[in-house]
Enzyme design. Structure first.
Site, mmCIF file in Angstrom:
data_model
loop_
_atom_site.group_PDB
_atom_site.id
_atom_site.type_symbol
_atom_site.label_atom_id
_atom_site.label_comp_id
_atom_site.label_asym_id
_atom_site.label_seq_id
_atom_site.Cartn_x
_atom_site.Cartn_y
_atom_site.Cartn_z
ATOM 1 N N HIS A 126 -44.517 -33.226 2.831
ATOM 2 C CA HIS A 126 -43.458 -33.362 3.371
ATOM 3 C C HIS A 126 -43.878 -33.968 4.735
ATOM 4 O O HIS A 126 -43.175 -34.286 5.271
ATOM 5 C CB HIS A 126 -42.699 -32.333 4.013
ATOM 6 C CG HIS A 126 -41.749 -31.245 2.446
ATOM 7 N ND1 HIS A 126 -41.058 -32.225 1.448
ATOM 8 C CD2 HIS A 126 -41.528 -30.515 1.481
ATOM 9 C CE1 HIS A 126 -40.475 -31.639 0.666
ATOM 10 N NE2 HIS A 126 -40.924 -30.844 0.697
ATOM 11 N N ASP A 163 -43.751 -31.688 -7.758
ATOM 12 C CA ASP A 163 -42.683 -30.471 -7.173
ATOM 13 C C ASP A 163 -41.390 -30.863 -6.898
ATOM 14 O O ASP A 163 -41.371 -32.299 -7.030
ATOM 15 C CB ASP A 163 -43.199 -30.975 -5.664
ATOM 16 C CG ASP A 163 -42.779 -29.317 -4.512
ATOM 17 O OD1 ASP A 163 -43.697 -28.789 -4.841
ATOM 18 O OD2 ASP A 163 -42.068 -29.869 -3.864
ATOM 19 N N HIS A 165 -39.370 -30.197 -4.299
ATOM 20 C CA HIS A 165 -38.568 -31.530 -3.331
ATOM 21 C C HIS A 165 -39.275 -32.709 -3.370
ATOM 22 O O HIS A 165 -40.670 -33.310 -4.065
ATOM 23 C CB HIS A 165 -39.156 -30.545 -2.347
ATOM 24 C CG HIS A 165 -38.805 -29.331 -2.353
ATOM 25 N ND1 HIS A 165 -39.182 -28.277 -2.480
ATOM 26 C CD2 HIS A 165 -37.966 -28.536 -1.718
ATOM 27 C CE1 HIS A 165 -38.860 -26.848 -2.462
ATOM 28 N NE2 HIS A 165 -37.418 -27.101 -1.834
HETATM 29 ZN ZN LIG Z 1 -41.485 -27.734 -3.092
#
Ligand SMILES: [Zn+2]
Length: 345
Positions: A126, A163, A165
């Site tokens: 991220h 993942d 996300h």
């Molecule tokens: Zn994640």
């Protein structure tokens, strides 16, 4: 088979002030999984050194790195955003996580190691070029890829991100780069909000950013459908020189940060598929970098499954028909990028 593992007790010194899902015990679960799989004892243990500012700046802005290291200075604790905490140990942990990722990627790339697993914290995918985000400060996998490219060790890399996300940082850092194929399967809508099928790269990178934004409730057959109709054909066509995997385990059905339904066995299936394509197109070069995964038992079991996927064990593909919802998402993604891929679909 020589497996490289990056692990350092410093990664457990990155701690939140209060209970937080991204906790040091996650690494105990990972190490436990690697031990149960029989990988830990046989592995080459890579002692991570700190990444240099120059290495970090292959994907991060110099001003961001400077400010980050001023703030995360090894003595204070605090937050970089509402989700992303730091403590006294975070500076060393973050720099060695990135440094270990680089070293492992290089040694796998040189074929000194057959494959590698970076059991590192904080996670990375991220973290954008100029901001921390979602528990992440430095984008470990992207930095490793950036160094391989910058040092001309590789000309073409693939990053597969399973993942739950979306890896907004990795997408942003390579969005216009035709030499990096980024493929993410994630829950949408969900944190961080990005990752639509239509986000497909820009300029020379058009078609090299591939998002599969599944709604909650998708499971093994939908992921297998995405792999068989999209991920594997893309990897075969792109012929990367190394496959790097953002290995998060939070799409597991027991994980409490998502609504996905993956079984433990799905991680064996996905790993095996990527291993086989790596054997065909890039002399087997594949390396894994820990991202999320918060239910500790599920995380540990999924690590065992990943290790099983790297072995020549019999493998059953998920049986069943993907839901029409899942199929449509894969169709949409293929529709978005197909013009860039010369009729492979
Ligand atoms: Zn994640």
């Amino acid at each position: 088979m020589t497996v490289g593992i990056v692990y350092d007790s410093i990664f457990k010194k990155h701690v939140a002030r209060f209970d937080h899902p991204e906790c040091p015990e996650r690494l105990d679960a990972v190490v436990n999984g690697l031990k149960r799989a029989g990988v830990w004892e046989e592995a080459t243990h890579i002692v991570p050194v700190e990444a240099t500012v120059m290495e970090l700046c292959t994907v991060h802005e110099a001003l961001y790195v400077e400010r980050l290291l001023q703030t995360v200075d090894g003595s204070r604790r605090g937050n970089l955003d509402p989700d992303t905490f730091f403590s006294a140990g975070s500076r060393d942990a973050a720099l060695r996580a990135a440094g270990g990722a680089i070293e492992m990627a290089k040694r796998v790339h040189d074929r000194e190691l057959d494959w590698g697993f970076a059991a590192v914290r904080p996670p990375g995918h991220h973290a954008e070029s100029n901001r921390a985000c979602g528990f992440c400060m430095l984008n470990n996998i992207a930095i490793a890829a950036g160094v391989l490219l910058e040092q001309k060790m590789a000309a073409r890399l693939a990053i597969v991100d399973w993942d739950v996300h979306h890896g907004n940082g990795t997408q942003q850092q390579f969005y216009s780069n035709p030499d990096v194929l980024y493929i993410s399967i994630h829950q949408w809508p969900h944190f961080p909000g990005s990752g639509l099928s239509t986000e497909m790269g820009t300029g020379e990178g058009v078609g090299k950013n591939v998002n599969v934004p599944f709604p909650p409730g998708m499971g093994d057959v939908e992921y297998a459908d995405a792999f068989e109709r999209l991920v594997l054909p893309l990897l075969h066509a792109f012929r990367p020189e190394h496959i790097l995997v953002s290995a998060g385990f939070d799409a597991h059905r027991l994980d409490f940060l998502s609504g996905m339904r993956l079984s433990t066995e799905a991680y064996q299936y996905m790993t095996r598929q990527l291993k086989e394509v790596a054997q065909r197109v890039c002399d087997g070069r594949i390396s894994f970098y820990l991202e999320g995964g918060y239910q500790l038992n599920a995380l540990s079991d999924a690590i065992v499954a990943l290790c099983d996927g790297m072995r020549a064990l019999p493998l059953a593909s998920p049986q069943g028909t993907p839901s029409s919802t899942g199929k449509k998402i894969v169709d949409d993604t293929i529709g978005a990028i197909s013009a860039s891929w010369g009729g492979i679909f």
